[in-house]
Design a protein around this motif. Structure first.
Motif, mmCIF file in Angstrom:
data_model
loop_
_atom_site.group_PDB
_atom_site.id
_atom_site.type_symbol
_atom_site.label_atom_id
_atom_site.label_comp_id
_atom_site.label_asym_id
_atom_site.label_seq_id
_atom_site.Cartn_x
_atom_site.Cartn_y
_atom_site.Cartn_z
ATOM 1 N N ALA A 166 -33.136 -8.267 76.762
ATOM 2 C CA ALA A 166 -33.129 -9.699 76.441
ATOM 3 C C ALA A 166 -32.219 -9.973 75.253
ATOM 4 N N ARG A 167 -32.297 -9.127 74.238
ATOM 5 C CA ARG A 167 -31.436 -9.298 73.063
ATOM 6 C C ARG A 167 -29.961 -9.182 73.450
ATOM 7 N N GLN A 168 -29.649 -8.209 74.301
ATOM 8 C CA GLN A 168 -28.268 -8.030 74.749
ATOM 9 C C GLN A 168 -27.760 -9.264 75.499
ATOM 10 N N ALA A 169 -28.618 -9.835 76.337
ATOM 11 C CA ALA A 169 -28.219 -11.023 77.096
ATOM 12 C C ALA A 169 -27.945 -12.197 76.165
ATOM 13 N N LEU A 170 -28.796 -12.375 75.166
ATOM 14 C CA LEU A 170 -28.589 -13.463 74.205
ATOM 15 C C LEU A 170 -27.323 -13.234 73.388
ATOM 16 N N GLU A 171 -27.099 -12.008 72.988
ATOM 17 C CA GLU A 171 -25.877 -11.687 72.250
ATOM 18 C C GLU A 171 -24.646 -11.987 73.104
ATOM 19 N N ALA A 172 -24.733 -11.693 74.399
ATOM 20 C CA ALA A 172 -23.597 -11.909 75.293
ATOM 21 C C ALA A 172 -23.192 -13.375 75.379
ATOM 22 N N ILE A 173 -24.171 -14.283 75.325
ATOM 23 C CA ILE A 173 -23.834 -15.709 75.418
ATOM 24 C C ILE A 173 -23.687 -16.359 74.045
ATOM 25 N N GLY A 174 -23.807 -15.566 72.981
ATOM 26 C CA GLY A 174 -23.592 -16.085 71.637
ATOM 27 C C GLY A 174 -24.792 -16.767 71.022
ATOM 28 N N PHE A 175 -25.975 -16.506 71.551
ATOM 29 C CA PHE A 175 -27.193 -17.131 71.020
ATOM 30 C C PHE A 175 -27.690 -16.295 69.843
ATOM 31 N N THR A 176 -27.698 -16.872 68.644
ATOM 32 C CA THR A 176 -28.032 -16.112 67.440
ATOM 33 C C THR A 176 -29.165 -16.698 66.613
ATOM 34 N N ASN A 177 -29.577 -17.937 66.917
ATOM 35 C CA ASN A 177 -30.587 -18.588 66.085
ATOM 36 C C ASN A 177 -31.589 -19.356 66.925
ATOM 37 N N GLY A 178 -32.879 -19.114 66.645
ATOM 38 C CA GLY A 178 -33.916 -19.902 67.271
ATOM 39 C C GLY A 178 -34.653 -19.187 68.383
ATOM 40 N N PRO A 179 -35.517 -19.927 69.084
ATOM 41 C CA PRO A 179 -36.349 -19.334 70.134
ATOM 42 C C PRO A 179 -35.627 -19.289 71.475
ATOM 43 N N ALA A 180 -35.942 -18.270 72.263
ATOM 44 C CA ALA A 180 -35.397 -18.157 73.616
ATOM 45 C C ALA A 180 -36.460 -17.571 74.533
ATOM 46 N N HIS A 181 -36.263 -17.828 75.808
ATOM 47 C CA HIS A 181 -37.189 -17.386 76.858
ATOM 48 C C HIS A 181 -36.334 -16.694 77.907
ATOM 49 N N VAL A 182 -36.462 -15.372 78.002
ATOM 50 C CA VAL A 182 -35.580 -14.576 78.850
ATOM 51 C C VAL A 182 -36.401 -13.940 79.966
ATOM 52 N N GLU A 183 -36.068 -14.271 81.210
ATOM 53 C CA GLU A 183 -36.805 -13.751 82.358
ATOM 54 C C GLU A 183 -36.146 -12.470 82.858
ATOM 55 N N VAL A 184 -36.975 -11.445 83.083
ATOM 56 C CA VAL A 184 -36.466 -10.145 83.527
ATOM 57 C C VAL A 184 -37.336 -9.613 84.655
ATOM 58 N N LYS A 185 -36.755 -8.739 85.454
ATOM 59 C CA LYS A 185 -37.526 -7.942 86.402
ATOM 60 C C LYS A 185 -37.363 -6.475 86.025
ATOM 61 N N TYR A 186 -38.475 -5.752 86.127
ATOM 62 C CA TYR A 186 -38.399 -4.319 85.840
ATOM 63 C C TYR A 186 -38.217 -3.586 87.164
ATOM 64 N N THR A 187 -36.997 -3.134 87.418
ATOM 65 C CA THR A 187 -36.631 -2.519 88.688
ATOM 66 C C THR A 187 -36.661 -0.996 88.572
ATOM 67 N N GLN A 188 -36.304 -0.324 89.651
ATOM 68 C CA GLN A 188 -36.255 1.138 89.634
ATOM 69 C C GLN A 188 -35.227 1.662 88.640
ATOM 70 N N THR A 189 -34.238 0.835 88.312
ATOM 71 C CA THR A 189 -33.211 1.244 87.348
ATOM 72 C C THR A 189 -33.471 0.692 85.953
ATOM 73 N N GLY A 190 -34.642 0.087 85.753
ATOM 74 C CA GLY A 190 -34.971 -0.467 84.447
ATOM 75 C C GLY A 190 -34.939 -1.984 84.453
ATOM 76 N N PRO A 191 -35.045 -2.616 83.279
ATOM 77 C CA PRO A 191 -35.080 -4.079 83.215
ATOM 78 C C PRO A 191 -33.723 -4.691 83.531
ATOM 79 N N ARG A 192 -33.761 -5.789 84.301
ATOM 80 C CA ARG A 192 -32.535 -6.513 84.640
ATOM 81 C C ARG A 192 -32.797 -8.009 84.470
ATOM 82 N N ILE A 193 -31.779 -8.702 84.019
ATOM 83 C CA ILE A 193 -31.918 -10.117 83.680
ATOM 84 C C ILE A 193 -32.005 -10.979 84.935
ATOM 85 N N VAL A 194 -33.015 -11.854 84.969
ATOM 86 C CA VAL A 194 -33.092 -12.904 85.985
ATOM 87 C C VAL A 194 -32.369 -14.141 85.470
#
Length: 411
Positions: A255-283
């Motif tokens: 989730a942190r990596q996804a926020l960093e990728a879009i330039g989100f650095t301040n405040g609250p966020a809600h990041v949806e993920v699925k935990y797959t056979q290869t680990g967590p992936r961003i929804v």
């Protein structure tokens, strides 16, 4: 007003009403920008602001002109209190040099296709995808990715017209629906770019996360239970998660990596993920507090934290506090029809409402109303929120209570 910090809030509505409520309660000077002057009454925050400006929240220039022509020369922060207006709010704030999320970040957070491109560029694990405009492109994309796939709009919310697709005919039927889906909440236009995505197998979660200057100061994982396919309607949320607790650090890091990728650095966020056979992936990533009672009820009920208050303080460059004492667990369960029809009654409702574990409940229907099997969160009929000592107990209790309810129909 001269000695008060001034905060502008664009269209407080639904969960975003809490921004106005907390800012006003903290003693700040609150100005709301709304699309209609009766919206504070409509959304339930009348008396919890200091001034009101009317503008077209769908148009950045209208927001800009409303502020520019107002008497306010010092504005300490500006927040979009609905995620639909994030980009227009950010653009107007940028032109006026008001502290706010950047326009680029807001645009990426609001448009799932643009965010997917950025994740791919930055190596953030998400779903394989194709951006399409026409049915033929969608058919080619599904053939390349491989069925089953997910077909969805790029700039909507609440699982509106998100389809699980097993074959070409289902894709054709769903694409017709999308082509006729032109307007979403508050009159915002639905973009004509659509996503065909790989269907991610695995349990679904959301990461509730708060950053200051790019550093994570709070993060926790919510367990999500969704409706049977082909729809993706949230039926339960459990905070914190009762399953895969040892995988929480991985989910938070993605989730942190996804926020960093879009330039989100301040405040609250809600990041949806699925935990797959290869680990967590961003929804998907939402640059706002989690809705669906997560931030308004579950986090305060479990951890005694008010994310909206901290978001206001953070926007105003004031210290924030995420101390958690005596943590508990909370869960929300939604009441849903099991078939289309006219509602006659909800049996056992009173006894469930009076259960000792229930913190709050709400029912949005009455006998005689038409109800449907939910295709989006708008089709749900109400909810119950419970508190318990552990996530497992909270999940068991809300499952038990929702299971006691029986809907009867007149036809």
């Amino acid at each position: 007003m001269s000695d008060k910090k001034v905060i502008f809030l664009v269209e407080p509505s639904f969960f975003g009403v809490s921004f106005a409520r907390e800012a006003h309660k903290a003693g700040f000077y609150v100005v709301v920008l709304v699309s209609a002057k009766d919206n504070p009454q409509l959304y339930g925050y009348e008396g919890e602001y200091d001034d009101l400006l009317v503008c077209d929240i769908r148009d950045a220039d209208s927001i800009y002109q409303a502020i520019y022509s107002s008497p306010y020369k010092r504005i300490d922060a500006m927040i979009s209190a609905t995620d639909y207006a994030m980009a227009t709010t950010a653009e107007a704030a940028q032109r006026l040099n008001i502290p706010c999320i950047s326009h680029e970040t807001a645009t990426l957070a609001r448009n799932k296709d643009l965010a997917r491109i950025r994740y791919s560029e930055r190596g953030v694990p998400s779903a394989q995808f194709k951006i399409v405009h026409r049915l033929g492109e969608a058919e080619d994309a599904a053939a390349t990715i491989g069925y089953p796939v997910v077909l969805k709009p790029t700039n909507t919310a609440s699982s509106q017209n998100v389809f699980f697709i097993n074959d070409r005919q289902q894709l054709r039927d769903a694409f017709k629906v999308l082509e006729n889906f032109t307007t979403s909440y508050m009159g915002f236009s639905v973009r004509k770019e659509y996503l065909v995505e790989e269907y991610l197998e695995g349990p679904e979660f959301s990461v509730e996360i708060f950053l200051t200057h790019g550093e994570v100061v709070f993060a926790e994982v919510t367990e999500k239970v969704t409706s049977p396919l082909p729809y993706f309607v949230e039926m339960f949320h459990i905070f914190p998660t009762s399953v895969l607790e040892d995988k929480k650090p991985q989910m938070i890091e993605v989730a942190r990596q996804a926020l960093e990728a879009i330039g989100f650095t301040n405040g609250p966020a809600h990041v949806e993920v699925k935990y797959t056979q290869t680990g967590p992936r961003i929804v998907e990533v939402n640059g706002r507090p989690g809705g669906d009672n997560i931030t308004s009820d579950l986090i305060p009920g479990a951890y005694h934290l008010n994310i909206f208050r901290q978001a206001v303080f953070n926007a105003l460059k004031l210290p924030v506090d995420f101390t958690v004492e005596k943590p508990m667990s909370c869960a929300v369960g939604y009441i849903c029809a099991d078939r289309d029809g006219v509602l006659a009654s909800i049996e056992n409702l009173a006894s469930v409402q009076h259960d000792h574990a229930v913190l709050r409940s709400a029912i949005s229907v009455r006998p005689g109303d038409n109800v449907v099997v939910p295709k989006s969160s708008d089709d749900r009929l109400g909810y119950f929120i419970v508190q318990a000592e552990t996530p497992a107990k909270a999940k068991a209790k809300i499952t038990e209570l929702i299971g006691k309810l029986k809907l009867t129909y007149r036809n």
